[in-house]
Scaffold this motif. Structure first.
Motif, PDB file in Angstrom:
ATOM      1  N   GLN A 102      13.167  -6.549   5.185  1.00 16.02           N
ATOM      2  CA  GLN A 102      14.458  -6.732   4.699  1.00 16.02           C
ATOM      3  C   GLN A 102      14.225  -7.199   3.353  1.00 16.02           C
ATOM      4  N   ALA A 103      13.281  -7.090   2.172  1.00 13.31           N
ATOM      5  CA  ALA A 103      13.265  -6.737   1.137  1.00 13.31           C
ATOM      6  C   ALA A 103      13.114  -5.310   0.319  1.00 13.31           C
ATOM      7  N   THR A 104      12.492  -5.263   1.736  1.00 11.60           N
ATOM      8  CA  THR A 104      12.628  -3.242   1.478  1.00 11.60           C
ATOM      9  C   THR A 104      13.836  -2.282   1.456  1.00 11.60           C
ATOM     10  N   ALA A 105      14.523  -3.461   2.536  1.00 12.34           N
ATOM     11  CA  ALA A 105      15.926  -2.016   3.089  1.00 12.34           C
ATOM     12  C   ALA A 105      16.629  -1.403   2.054  1.00 12.34           C
ATOM     13  N   ALA A 106      17.062  -2.017   1.340  1.00 10.57           N
ATOM     14  CA  ALA A 106      17.100  -0.765  -0.033  1.00 10.57           C
ATOM     15  C   ALA A 106      17.093   0.151  -0.869  1.00 10.57           C
ATOM     16  N   GLU A 107      15.032  -0.393  -0.986  1.00  9.22           N
ATOM     17  CA  GLU A 107      14.877   0.829  -1.275  1.00  9.22           C
ATOM     18  C   GLU A 107      14.265   1.813  -0.381  1.00  9.22           C
ATOM     19  N   PRO A 108      14.069   3.705  -0.923  1.00 13.73           N
ATOM     20  CA  PRO A 108      12.927   4.425  -0.141  1.00 13.73           C
ATOM     21  C   PRO A 108      11.967   4.052  -0.069  1.00 13.73           C
ATOM     22  N   ARG A 109      11.342   3.907  -1.349  1.00 16.82           N
ATOM     23  CA  ARG A 109       9.993   3.680  -1.674  1.00 16.82           C
ATOM     24  C   ARG A 109       9.493   3.064  -2.590  1.00 16.82           C
ATOM     25  N   VAL A 110       9.060   1.331  -1.610  1.00 17.35           N
ATOM     26  CA  VAL A 110       8.642   0.551  -2.804  1.00 17.35           C
ATOM     27  C   VAL A 110       6.913   0.498  -2.778  1.00 17.35           C
ATOM     28  N   LEU A 111       6.969  -0.176  -3.562  1.00 20.60           N
ATOM     29  CA  LEU A 111       4.884  -0.148  -4.171  1.00 20.60           C
ATOM     30  C   LEU A 111       4.466  -1.755  -3.356  1.00 20.60           C
ATOM     31  N   CYS A 112       3.789  -1.889  -2.699  1.00 18.57           N
ATOM     32  CA  CYS A 112       2.779  -2.576  -2.041  1.00 18.57           C
ATOM     33  C   CYS A 112       1.576  -3.358  -2.504  1.00 18.57           C
ATOM     34  N   VAL A 113       1.456  -4.106  -2.036  1.00 18.89           N
ATOM     35  CA  VAL A 113      -0.339  -4.955  -2.640  1.00 18.89           C
ATOM     36  C   VAL A 113      -0.610  -5.669  -1.734  1.00 18.89           C
ATOM     37  N   ALA A 114      -1.533  -5.349  -0.577  1.00 18.67           N
ATOM     38  CA  ALA A 114      -2.318  -6.590   0.521  1.00 18.67           C
ATOM     39  C   ALA A 114      -3.563  -5.751   0.579  1.00 18.67           C
ATOM     40  N   GLU A 115      -4.560  -6.680   1.288  1.00 15.84           N
ATOM     41  CA  GLU A 115      -5.862  -6.887   1.810  1.00 15.84           C
ATOM     42  C   GLU A 115      -6.158  -5.831   2.697  1.00 15.84           C
ATOM     43  N   ASP A 116      -7.201  -5.731   2.804  1.00 19.87           N
ATOM     44  CA  ASP A 116      -7.146  -4.377   3.895  1.00 19.87           C
ATOM     45  C   ASP A 116      -7.219  -5.085   4.735  1.00 19.87           C
ATOM     46  N   LYS A 117      -7.313  -5.910   5.765  1.00 18.78           N
ATOM     47  CA  LYS A 117      -7.447  -6.493   6.687  1.00 18.78           C
ATOM     48  C   LYS A 117      -5.889  -6.811   7.372  1.00 18.78           C
ATOM     49  N   MET A 118      -5.146  -6.684   6.551  1.00 18.83           N
ATOM     50  CA  MET A 118      -3.725  -7.089   6.456  1.00 18.83           C
ATOM     51  C   MET A 118      -2.656  -5.522   6.823  1.00 18.83           C
ATOM     52  N   LEU A 119      -3.893  -4.553   6.767  1.00 22.10           N
ATOM     53  CA  LEU A 119      -3.429  -2.798   7.151  1.00 22.10           C
ATOM     54  C   LEU A 119      -2.927  -2.460   8.932  1.00 22.10           C
ATOM     55  N   GLY A 120      -3.201  -3.098   9.409  1.00 19.02           N
ATOM     56  CA  GLY A 120      -3.288  -3.123  11.098  1.00 19.02           C
ATOM     57  C   GLY A 120      -1.588  -3.761  11.136  1.00 19.02           C
TER      58      GLY A 120
ATOM     59  N   ASP B  78       6.679   2.911   7.224  1.00 21.42           N
ATOM     60  CA  ASP B  78       6.228   4.197   6.647  1.00 21.42           C
ATOM     61  C   ASP B  78       4.546   3.222   5.859  1.00 21.42           C
ATOM     62  N   VAL B  79       3.521   3.331   6.008  1.00 19.26           N
ATOM     63  CA  VAL B  79       2.838   2.872   4.888  1.00 19.26           C
ATOM     64  C   VAL B  79       2.324   4.056   4.557  1.00 19.26           C
ATOM     65  N   GLU B  80       1.750   4.072   3.353  1.00 21.68           N
ATOM     66  CA  GLU B  80       1.253   5.391   2.712  1.00 21.68           C
ATOM     67  C   GLU B  80       0.227   4.924   1.637  1.00 21.68           C
TER      68      GLU B  80
ATOM     69  N   ASP C 231     -16.146  -9.305  -2.654  1.00 17.39           N
ATOM     70  CA  ASP C 231     -15.912  -9.331  -1.687  1.00 17.39           C
ATOM     71  C   ASP C 231     -14.934  -8.978  -0.675  1.00 17.39           C
ATOM     72  N   ALA C 232     -14.022  -8.036  -1.514  1.00 18.54           N
ATOM     73  CA  ALA C 232     -12.858  -8.296  -0.788  1.00 18.54           C
ATOM     74  C   ALA C 232     -11.833  -6.698  -1.134  1.00 18.54           C
ATOM     75  N   ALA C 233     -11.385  -6.109  -0.369  1.00 18.89           N
ATOM     76  CA  ALA C 233     -10.456  -4.872  -0.811  1.00 18.89           C
ATOM     77  C   ALA C 233      -9.116  -5.297  -0.552  1.00 18.89           C
ATOM     78  N   HIS C 234      -8.679  -4.596  -1.849  1.00 17.25           N
ATOM     79  CA  HIS C 234      -7.332  -4.242  -1.771  1.00 17.25           C
ATOM     80  C   HIS C 234      -6.592  -3.263  -2.003  1.00 17.25           C
ATOM     81  N   THR C 235      -5.575  -3.122  -1.487  1.00 16.42           N
ATOM     82  CA  THR C 235      -4.737  -2.004  -0.581  1.00 16.42           C
ATOM     83  C   THR C 235      -3.959  -1.615  -1.613  1.00 16.42           C
ATOM     84  N   GLN C 236      -3.363  -0.328  -2.154  1.00 18.41           N
ATOM     85  CA  GLN C 236      -2.137  -0.269  -3.536  1.00 18.41           C
ATOM     86  C   GLN C 236      -1.120   0.899  -1.528  1.00 18.41           C
ATOM     87  N   MET C 237      -0.083   0.447  -1.266  1.00 14.60           N
ATOM     88  CA  MET C 237       1.117   1.428  -0.150  1.00 14.60           C
ATOM     89  C   MET C 237       1.570   1.311  -0.954  1.00 14.60           C
ATOM     90  N   GLU C 238       2.829   2.581  -0.559  1.00 14.15           N
ATOM     91  CA  GLU C 238       3.782   3.338  -1.013  1.00 14.15           C
ATOM     92  C   GLU C 238       4.380   3.578   0.439  1.00 14.15           C
TER      93      GLU C 238
END
Length: 365
Positions: free
Chosen positions: A320-338, A347-349, A358-365
């Motif tokens: 819902q938050a990203t419906a109006a944008e073609p690309r958004v920036l999102c930060v999440a921990e690796d365990k949330m990728l699945g 589509d996650v990139e 000990d925690a990996a954080h991933t940045q996606m668009e």
């Protein structure tokens, strides 16, 4: 002492001045809580005219301190100040969950235990004694904030700080009373709590998903030693020695935490590395999204991105938050990728990855 003697009158002048300062700091609730506490105290004593002895005409001091500031703010900012401060930050914060701090009604029970630990257990003994007028007033002072904020739609731990001073006074008085069976039982409860902390955080920290950044075995040994000393205090020493023990133990804990433990959090639980990385990828004014962040992640990135961050806690909310944008920036921990990969119409990139402790954080668009 007569109700009209100067010393008593001056104490009430100070009381009304403190109310004014409280209103400047926290708004109308600084008056509401004392009014409810004193009202309950007065009704319990069945003396509805007692308020006349509280020099109510001196309430002008409260108004003289608080009103000019609010008046100037209203003149300068207009209706927006009324809407934001009085309606949004006071009425709506209490009546709704608009600020995202929805908690169950029992939220403040564990908060109170942690907030006043290790003194809370003395309340078991204090509440078994017959209360005079002073103790009744302190009890109302403590109970009203607890009940009031338990009914609030928004709940944060700091809201019940006003009940700490009366609890401290009740517990402090209990230290000078003769030892009773109830007092000894309260100290043994404190000792049992220490032992429980040693077992929980010493041996099951990983299970509880808590990382105190200190060896679990060290926590267990210290906690068991404190429990043993508390047992000695309960069996053979006067209550005043419990006060000495608690002060010494808490002083040592604060010194250890501030010099040895907290500096480690600045290395492991920090979003500082993201400040430079996000600056390379997204403009400072672009809103970034955090998916199911830990509290330290949320606060940290809000600071480094000047509040240009929004936290989302479900796939539906993210869609819902990203419906109006073609690309958004999102930060999440690796365990949330699945979980993110299963989101419909998204589509996650992966564009960057940073490992913090000990925690990996991933940045996606």
């Amino acid at each position: 002492m007569s109700d009209q003697t100067p010393p008593r009158r001056f104490w009430f002048y100070g009381f009304y001045a403190a109310l004014g300062l409280g209103v400047l700091a926290k708004g109308p609730v600084a008056v509401l809580l004392p009014v409810l506490s004193l009202g309950g105290f007065m009704l319990l004593r069945r003396n509805r005219q007692e308020w006349r002895n509280w020099h109510p005409r001196a309430a002008w001091i409260t108004a003289a301190i608080a009103v000019p500031w609010f008046l100037v703010c209203a003149i300068v900012n207009g209706w927006n100040f009324i809407q934001v401060f009085f309606i949004n930050q006071n009425i709506e914060r209490f009546a709704t969950t608009i600020h995202g701090h929805d908690r169950p009604f029992y939220f403040y029970f564990p908060v109170l235990l942690l907030l006043t630990f290790p003194w809370t257990f003395l309340l078991v003994s204090a509440c078994r004694r017959k209360f005079g007028n002073n103790e009744l007033l302190l009890a109302w002072w403590a109970i009203v904030p607890f009940v009031f904020f338990s009914m609030s739609g928004s709940k944060l731990p700091g809201y019940i700080l006003p009940m700490v001073p009366p609890i401290a006074l009740l517990c402090g008085k209990e230290l000078w009373q003769p030892a009773s069976r109830t007092y000894k039982a309260a100290v043994f409860i404190e000792a049992g709590t220490m032992a429980f902390i040693g077992v929980a955080f010493g041996f099951y920290g990983n299970t509880l998903n808590v990382d105190p950044h200190v060896s679990g075995m060290l926590i267990a040994v210290v906690a068991f030693a404190l429990a043993a000393l508390l047992s000695v205090v309960a069996l053979w020493l006067k209550p005043v020695f419990l006060g000495i023990f608690n002060v010494g133990a808490m002083t040592a804990l604060v010194i250890t935490a501030t010099t040895m433990v907290f500096p480690r959090f600045d290395v492991t639980d920090t979003m500082r590395p993201w400040q430079a990385e996000l600056g390379k990828i997204a403009p400072d004014k672009q809103i970034g999204f955090l998916y199911k962040p830990a509290r330290w992640m949320e606060y940290g990135l809000q600071f480094y991105r000047a509040n240009q961050v929004r936290s989302v806690f479900s796939l539906e909310e993210l869609i819902q938050a990203t419906a109006a944008e073609p690309r958004v920036l999102c930060v999440a921990e690796d365990k949330m990728l699945g979980e993110l990969a299963r989101a419909a119409n998204i589509d996650v990139e992966v564009v960057d990855k940073i490992v913090v402790a000990d925690a990996a954080h991933t940045q996606m668009e």
